[in-house]
Design a protein around this motif. Sequence first.
Motif, PDB file in Angstrom:
ATOM      1  N   SER A  73       0.842  -1.198   0.000  1.00 49.59           N
ATOM      2  CA  SER A  73       0.000   0.000   0.000  1.00 49.59           C
ATOM      3  C   SER A  73       0.880   1.252   0.000  1.00 49.59           C
ATOM      4  CB  SER A  73      -0.979   0.046   1.177  1.00 49.59           C
ATOM      5  OG  SER A  73      -0.394   0.656   2.319  1.00 49.59           O
ATOM      6  N   ASN A  74       0.229   2.392  -0.277  1.00 48.84           N
ATOM      7  CA  ASN A  74       1.025   3.625  -0.340  1.00 48.84           C
ATOM      8  C   ASN A  74       1.171   4.320   1.008  1.00 48.84           C
ATOM      9  OD1 ASN A  74      -1.549   4.719  -0.152  1.00 48.84           O
ATOM     10  ND2 ASN A  74      -1.654   5.237  -2.332  1.00 48.84           N
ATOM     11  N   THR A  77       6.774   2.829   1.471  1.00 45.30           N
ATOM     12  CA  THR A  77       7.478   2.785   0.189  1.00 45.30           C
ATOM     13  C   THR A  77       8.472   1.637   0.216  1.00 45.30           C
ATOM     14  OG1 THR A  77       8.583   4.103  -1.505  1.00 45.30           O
ATOM     15  CG2 THR A  77       9.399   4.336   0.763  1.00 45.30           C
ATOM     16  N   TRP A 101       4.604   9.776 -10.220  1.00 48.95           N
ATOM     17  CA  TRP A 101       3.458   9.145  -9.547  1.00 48.95           C
ATOM     18  C   TRP A 101       3.156   7.864 -10.297  1.00 48.95           C
ATOM     19  CZ3 TRP A 101      -1.165   7.543 -11.581  1.00 48.95           C
ATOM     20  CH2 TRP A 101      -2.119   7.097 -10.662  1.00 48.95           C
ATOM     21  N   GLY A 276      -4.259   9.281  -5.572  1.00 49.78           N
ATOM     22  CA  GLY A 276      -3.674   8.078  -5.015  1.00 49.78           C
ATOM     23  C   GLY A 276      -4.142   6.849  -5.758  1.00 49.78           C
ATOM     24  N   ASN A 282       3.336  -0.448  -6.523  1.00 47.68           N
ATOM     25  CA  ASN A 282       3.615  -1.605  -5.677  1.00 47.68           C
ATOM     26  C   ASN A 282       4.988  -2.194  -6.008  1.00 47.68           C
ATOM     27  OD1 ASN A 282       3.305  -4.224  -7.416  1.00 47.68           O
ATOM     28  ND2 ASN A 282       1.562  -2.955  -8.005  1.00 47.68           N
TER      29      ASN A 282
END
Length: 397
Positions: A73-74, A77, A101, A276, A282
């Motif tokens: 998940s964001n 990182t 992004w 987002g 990922n």
Amino acid sequence: MNDWQQRFDRRIMRSIGMPLLKLERGDGAHVWDDEGREYLDFLAGIAVNSLGHAHPVFVEAVSRQAATLAHVSNYFTTEPALELAERLVRLSGAGEHGRAWFGNSGAEANEAAFKLARLNNSGGARTRVLALVDAFHGRTMGSLALTGKPHMREAFEPLAGGVEHIPATIEALEAAIDGTVAALIVEPIQGEAGVVELPAGYLEAARELTRRHGALLIVDEIQTGAGRTGAWFGFQHAGIEPDAITVAKGIGGGIPIGGLITFGAASDLYSKGQHGSTFGGNPLATAVANAVLGEIERAELVANAARRGPQVRERIEGLGSPLVAGTRGRGLLIGVALTRPVAGRVVEAALEHGLIVNAANDVTIRLAPPLNIGDAEIELFAERLAASLDDLVRATD
């Protein structure tokens, strides 16, 4: 219908047509169907499989990363995501202020770019976004609003407002652009329109005009990026610096990934929480993209695309088929112009001869083979295309 066609017809949403084949495996520029028949793949997943099928670098990257982390998940990182952002900033020339992004597709990348355009409106007057007639930027609601193909748009209107589609001429851009324009989005080569290049000097003029009027210049590199045209990105042939580019397809070599790369002041437009993606960036997808782009660099496949493109076009034009009017494109994104509206029948005839190509429209065949093709693949392509065209000429005479 055979068994797999019946299964497809029964359970797959009818937003796409019946597939041409059921494929089982691939190796390099070749694939095999469920009956064991071999085909030369000169479409590469529509410019996706940069290294061909089952390349050892791709396979090893998937296996290695899947054994550690596939998704976090964001909120977190990982090293692959950081490395890929740095790599794409470097390859694009985005410079010290460049940022990235990540999403999961080209359409998502263009959604992010559309929102970036909306953020270029600090005074409240920039309500317009310019795109081109016949452009293709995706099928989600925002990216479809940018797409300049009425037959794709009509069933889903009203779409997001403020988008205007103008002809791909410098004169049309000069007439349309003013201080109310937030951004211009363009493809360096319109692949879905039939591999149509922008007019000479268009990107240079677009850069000057957008800068003069305070608009962003966003270049859709989803089909033209990752070395496909003989440069890392299509805009680089023009020697300009855009405000942003969108990427997908070939950067992942077959794994779903897309992204937005920003340059200069455009890198500061987004703020926390404004965009987002759960799966975007990922570690599995970014690790594979790093491996694919690294192999393109190591094997000098950008130069190979620049060298092999003219070779492919010369072989096509040298066939002397009455169905071929000429070729166009750049590097290994090639359009074959036909003298009759029989592109769909050419695709069918090619399959009979073990060749995969694509009908971009009724009068254009699109080619986008792996970037690592060589003499052997090109000769086999020419042999199978010649047989396909000859069959069709005999059938229509």
